[in-house]
Scaffold this motif. Structure first.
Motif, PDB file in Angstrom:
ATOM      1  N   UNK A 151      60.562  30.608  18.980  1.00  0.00           N
ATOM      2  CA  UNK A 151      61.389  30.147  20.057  1.00  0.00           C
ATOM      3  C   UNK A 151      61.328  28.469  20.406  1.00  0.00           C
ATOM      4  N   UNK A 152      60.192  27.946  19.862  1.00  0.00           N
ATOM      5  CA  UNK A 152      60.061  26.320  19.974  1.00  0.00           C
ATOM      6  C   UNK A 152      60.984  25.823  18.998  1.00  0.00           C
ATOM      7  N   UNK A 153      60.836  26.074  17.807  1.00  0.00           N
ATOM      8  CA  UNK A 153      61.713  25.690  16.745  1.00  0.00           C
ATOM      9  C   UNK A 153      63.125  25.799  16.989  1.00  0.00           C
ATOM     10  N   UNK A 194      68.205  23.439  18.829  1.00  0.00           N
ATOM     11  CA  UNK A 194      69.528  23.103  19.465  1.00  0.00           C
ATOM     12  C   UNK A 194      69.467  21.729  20.282  1.00  0.00           C
ATOM     13  N   UNK A 195      68.418  21.282  20.738  1.00  0.00           N
ATOM     14  CA  UNK A 195      68.068  20.013  21.228  1.00  0.00           C
ATOM     15  C   UNK A 195      68.486  18.885  20.194  1.00  0.00           C
ATOM     16  N   UNK A 196      68.193  19.084  18.908  1.00  0.00           N
ATOM     17  CA  UNK A 196      68.646  18.115  18.001  1.00  0.00           C
ATOM     18  C   UNK A 196      69.953  18.022  17.861  1.00  0.00           C
ATOM     19  N   UNK A 197      70.472  19.235  17.612  1.00  0.00           N
ATOM     20  CA  UNK A 197      72.183  19.477  17.467  1.00  0.00           C
ATOM     21  C   UNK A 197      72.853  18.854  18.875  1.00  0.00           C
TER      22      UNK A 197
END
Length: 180
Positions: A3-5, A10-13
């Protein structure tokens, strides 16, 4: 994938999307700013960046004048051709071919470049050489420049003793051509 990855993906996107939106917005702003700044560029500043280049100028009342752009001043330029020199009033220049893509702002001009058309005409008068004064309406006068006023030049047409004084307003002047 943990879930961390997934969260970091999602945050990088989201970060990449925000960067793309910022770049698109900034590009439009820079293009708009560039257009706004370009309205400050004058013909004289473009010509100043073209010193030493071969140019062809379409001049009202004269037609095409070709040669090397040797000097630019406040409201005038000097074009040296094969057989003669031309002092052209910038207000009579309709089009220029062969000018630099660059511009040199007036704050970067030398003090000599700030001299007006009257200074260029005084130099011709001081030399005492006959020249041809071309007007914007297409007429030409073979003269000897005598004196230069604030907005006109006084010339003697014909023989010096005949006293056929001719006053030419700067606003009507297209250019002065050397007779050499």
């Amino acid at each position: 994938m943990t879930w961390e990855e997934e969260l970091f993906a999602v945050l990088d996107d989201l970060e990449q999307q925000a960067e793309a939106l910022y770049d698109a917005e900034r590009s439009a702003e820079l293009a708009d700013r560039s257009r706004t700044e370009y309205q400050q560029v004058t013909l004289a500043s473009r010509l100043m960046a073209s010193l030493g280049q071969q140019v062809r100028m379409e001049v009202i009342g004269l037609g095409l004048v070709s040669g090397t752009l040797d000097r630019v001043g406040d409201g005038w330029c000097l074009v040296t051709g094969h057989a003669q020199d031309w002092v052209l009033r910038l207000g009579a220049v309709a089009a220029v071919h062969g000018a630099s893509e660059r511009s040199l702002p007036e704050v970067a001009w030398s003090p000599v470049a700030r001299l007006g058309l009257g200074s260029a005409l005084r130099r011709i008068a001081d030399a005492g050489e006959r020249c041809v004064v071309h007007l914007a309406d297409g007429t030409a006068h073979d003269v000897l420049l005598r004196r230069v006023g604030a907005d006109f030049v006084e010339a003697v047409a014909g023989e010096v003793g005949a006293d056929r004084t001719l006053l030419v307003a700067f606003a009507a002047l297209a250019g002065v051509q050397s007779r050499e």
